[in-house]
Write a protein that holds these residues in place. Sequence first.
Motif, PDB file in Angstrom:
ATOM      1  N   LEU A  25       0.714  -1.403  -0.063  1.00  0.00           N
ATOM      2  CA  LEU A  25      -0.032   0.094   0.073  1.00  0.00           C
ATOM      3  C   LEU A  25       0.658   1.252  -0.021  1.00  0.00           C
ATOM      4  N   ALA A  26       1.973   1.175   0.890  1.00  0.00           N
ATOM      5  CA  ALA A  26       2.616   2.291   0.967  1.00  0.00           C
ATOM      6  C   ALA A  26       3.267   2.663  -0.402  1.00  0.00           C
ATOM      7  N   HIS A  27       3.964   1.693  -0.897  1.00  0.00           N
ATOM      8  CA  HIS A  27       4.721   1.646  -2.120  1.00  0.00           C
ATOM      9  C   HIS A  27       3.902   2.100  -3.139  1.00  0.00           C
ATOM     10  N   ASP A  28       2.729   1.261  -3.553  1.00  0.00           N
ATOM     11  CA  ASP A  28       1.870   1.778  -4.509  1.00  0.00           C
ATOM     12  C   ASP A  28       1.427   3.333  -4.488  1.00  0.00           C
ATOM     13  N   MET A  29       1.029   3.538  -3.308  1.00  0.00           N
ATOM     14  CA  MET A  29       0.700   4.947  -2.931  1.00  0.00           C
ATOM     15  C   MET A  29       1.775   6.014  -3.676  1.00  0.00           C
ATOM     16  N   ALA A  30       3.021   5.838  -3.287  1.00  0.00           N
ATOM     17  CA  ALA A  30       4.221   6.627  -3.801  1.00  0.00           C
ATOM     18  C   ALA A  30       4.152   6.472  -5.335  1.00  0.00           C
ATOM     19  N   ARG A  31       4.104   5.404  -5.776  1.00  0.00           N
ATOM     20  CA  ARG A  31       4.395   5.483  -7.163  1.00  0.00           C
ATOM     21  C   ARG A  31       3.184   5.900  -8.000  1.00  0.00           C
ATOM     22  N   ALA A  32       2.005   5.553  -7.551  1.00  0.00           N
ATOM     23  CA  ALA A  32       0.750   6.234  -8.523  1.00  0.00           C
ATOM     24  C   ALA A  32       0.918   7.737  -8.489  1.00  0.00           C
ATOM     25  N   ASN A  33       1.642   8.540  -7.201  1.00  0.00           N
ATOM     26  CA  ASN A  33       1.476   9.867  -7.262  1.00  0.00           C
ATOM     27  C   ASN A  33       2.746  10.263  -7.387  1.00  0.00           C
ATOM     28  N   ASP A  34       3.618   9.774  -8.325  1.00  0.00           N
ATOM     29  CA  ASP A  34       5.086  10.128  -8.532  1.00  0.00           C
ATOM     30  C   ASP A  34       5.901  10.518  -7.354  1.00  0.00           C
ATOM     31  N   GLY A  35       5.771   9.805  -6.243  1.00  0.00           N
ATOM     32  CA  GLY A  35       6.109  10.062  -5.080  1.00  0.00           C
ATOM     33  C   GLY A  35       7.380   9.267  -4.841  1.00  0.00           C
ATOM     34  N   THR A  36       7.688   9.121  -3.306  1.00  0.00           N
ATOM     35  CA  THR A  36       9.079   8.474  -2.785  1.00  0.00           C
ATOM     36  C   THR A  36       8.436   7.486  -1.829  1.00  0.00           C
ATOM     37  N   PHE A  37       9.022   6.285  -1.957  1.00  0.00           N
ATOM     38  CA  PHE A  37       8.972   5.399  -1.002  1.00  0.00           C
ATOM     39  C   PHE A  37      10.319   4.883  -0.516  1.00  0.00           C
ATOM     40  N   LEU A  38      10.067   4.795   1.075  1.00  0.00           N
ATOM     41  CA  LEU A  38      11.069   4.605   1.851  1.00  0.00           C
ATOM     42  C   LEU A  38      11.194   3.310   2.506  1.00  0.00           C
ATOM     43  N   VAL A  39      12.201   2.847   3.060  1.00  0.00           N
ATOM     44  CA  VAL A  39      12.105   1.625   3.893  1.00  0.00           C
ATOM     45  C   VAL A  39      13.021   2.272   5.052  1.00  0.00           C
ATOM     46  N   ARG A  40      12.393   1.860   6.275  1.00  0.00           N
ATOM     47  CA  ARG A  40      13.363   2.360   7.454  1.00  0.00           C
ATOM     48  C   ARG A  40      13.241   0.986   8.343  1.00  0.00           C
ATOM     49  N   ILE A  41      14.347   0.566   8.993  1.00  0.00           N
ATOM     50  CA  ILE A  41      14.390  -0.300   9.804  1.00  0.00           C
ATOM     51  C   ILE A  41      14.527   0.025  11.450  1.00  0.00           C
ATOM     52  N   GLU A  42      13.255  -0.318  12.069  1.00  0.00           N
ATOM     53  CA  GLU A  42      13.023   0.287  13.469  1.00  0.00           C
ATOM     54  C   GLU A  42      13.718  -1.002  14.340  1.00  0.00           C
ATOM     55  N   TYR A  58      14.921  -7.146   3.384  1.00  0.00           N
ATOM     56  CA  TYR A  58      15.440  -6.619   2.159  1.00  0.00           C
ATOM     57  C   TYR A  58      15.040  -7.753   1.076  1.00  0.00           C
ATOM     58  N   ASP A  59      15.509  -8.785   1.415  1.00  0.00           N
ATOM     59  CA  ASP A  59      15.179  -9.927   0.404  1.00  0.00           C
ATOM     60  C   ASP A  59      13.823 -10.286   0.073  1.00  0.00           C
ATOM     61  N   ASP A  60      12.849 -10.255   0.882  1.00  0.00           N
ATOM     62  CA  ASP A  60      11.727 -10.451   0.784  1.00  0.00           C
ATOM     63  C   ASP A  60      10.852  -9.390  -0.023  1.00  0.00           C
ATOM     64  N   LEU A  61      11.309  -8.187   0.316  1.00  0.00           N
ATOM     65  CA  LEU A  61      10.668  -6.949  -0.331  1.00  0.00           C
ATOM     66  C   LEU A  61      11.233  -6.752  -1.693  1.00  0.00           C
ATOM     67  N   SER A  62      12.560  -7.095  -2.098  1.00  0.00           N
ATOM     68  CA  SER A  62      12.880  -7.012  -3.452  1.00  0.00           C
ATOM     69  C   SER A  62      12.244  -8.332  -4.302  1.00  0.00           C
ATOM     70  N   TRP A  63      12.082  -9.315  -3.503  1.00  0.00           N
ATOM     71  CA  TRP A  63      11.200 -10.247  -4.469  1.00  0.00           C
ATOM     72  C   TRP A  63       9.860 -10.090  -4.575  1.00  0.00           C
ATOM     73  N   LEU A  64       9.331  -9.107  -3.787  1.00  0.00           N
ATOM     74  CA  LEU A  64       7.944  -8.805  -3.894  1.00  0.00           C
ATOM     75  C   LEU A  64       7.970  -7.807  -4.876  1.00  0.00           C
ATOM     76  N   GLY A  65       8.954  -7.208  -5.484  1.00  0.00           N
ATOM     77  CA  GLY A  65       8.894  -6.194  -6.483  1.00  0.00           C
ATOM     78  C   GLY A  65       8.941  -4.805  -6.010  1.00  0.00           C
ATOM     79  N   LEU A  66       9.327  -4.609  -4.858  1.00  0.00           N
ATOM     80  CA  LEU A  66       9.426  -3.267  -4.277  1.00  0.00           C
ATOM     81  C   LEU A  66      10.852  -2.809  -4.326  1.00  0.00           C
TER      82      LEU A  66
END
Length: 290
Positions: A25-42, A58-66
Amino acid sequence: MAIRTRFAPSPTGPLHLGHAYSAFLAHDMARANDGTFLVRIEDIDQSRARPKWEDQIYDDLSWLGLSWDEPVVRQSTRSPAYKDALTKLWADGVLFPCDCTRRDISEAVSAPQENETAIGPDGLIYPGTCRHHAPLHPNLPMPDNMALRLFMSRAITRLREDLPLDFNERIFGNTSTVRIDESYLASIIGDIVLSRRDMGTSYHLSVVLDDAAQGITDVVRGEDLFEATKIHVVLQRLLGLATPTYHHHRLIRDDAGKRLAKRNDARAIRTYRDAGASPADIRQMVGLSA
Ligand code: GLU
């Protein structure tokens, strides 16, 4: 303003379907609005964070295409910024040191004269035992050997002109305003911990500071954090930080209707990968179109 979203997992276990939903959801929202998507490790809780889980994320996110657009920020590198914010709040007189144990607190709140079901978004509502430790003079040094709690009644006085506080919640394109009134602040949130003796900063303070430092405009996260957001808005106002728009999404549940937990390996992305699922299958499983 260009949209900036983030996915902020804690590296304390495998990502499961609920994380994938949030990240999509966070990734798609950024992509649909020409925005920026970040990953932060908490990884603020170093007693539970493990490098192997971070690598797996990182491995799972990349595999998911993000893909993410800026270098990953890890909370474990941000202690100086957290300390600066605590120092500011201390100088503003809205913190007090507390040496209560969990047991002290639960004994105090279950005393007959207290409300026995005093649970707020941060757990048991603090009964105020150590409030008298509040510094009378803001120039006194901030102790580093005790927890620091927000002195909510002083925070309310400081925020008086802004009350009630509010924030925008957007779900499926509809925006509504969520209002946080004084009685909620005083009696449900109360004197929450902002810094622990063993952990540095609390989740609440670090997430607020990180979202502000990264210029996040839209926070996408599970509805289990809806009440915690109210704490975050108070901290934003006290620290003079902007309040993002929040998108609290439904939780992905298991077949028994229980929300997924990190220990729920059966729903781990890795388990689906090993079983031959594709990223499109995962999107479908969480109710998104592939
Ligand atoms: N780190 C939190 C988690 O893994 C998410 C925090 C947030 O989205 O604000 O549940």
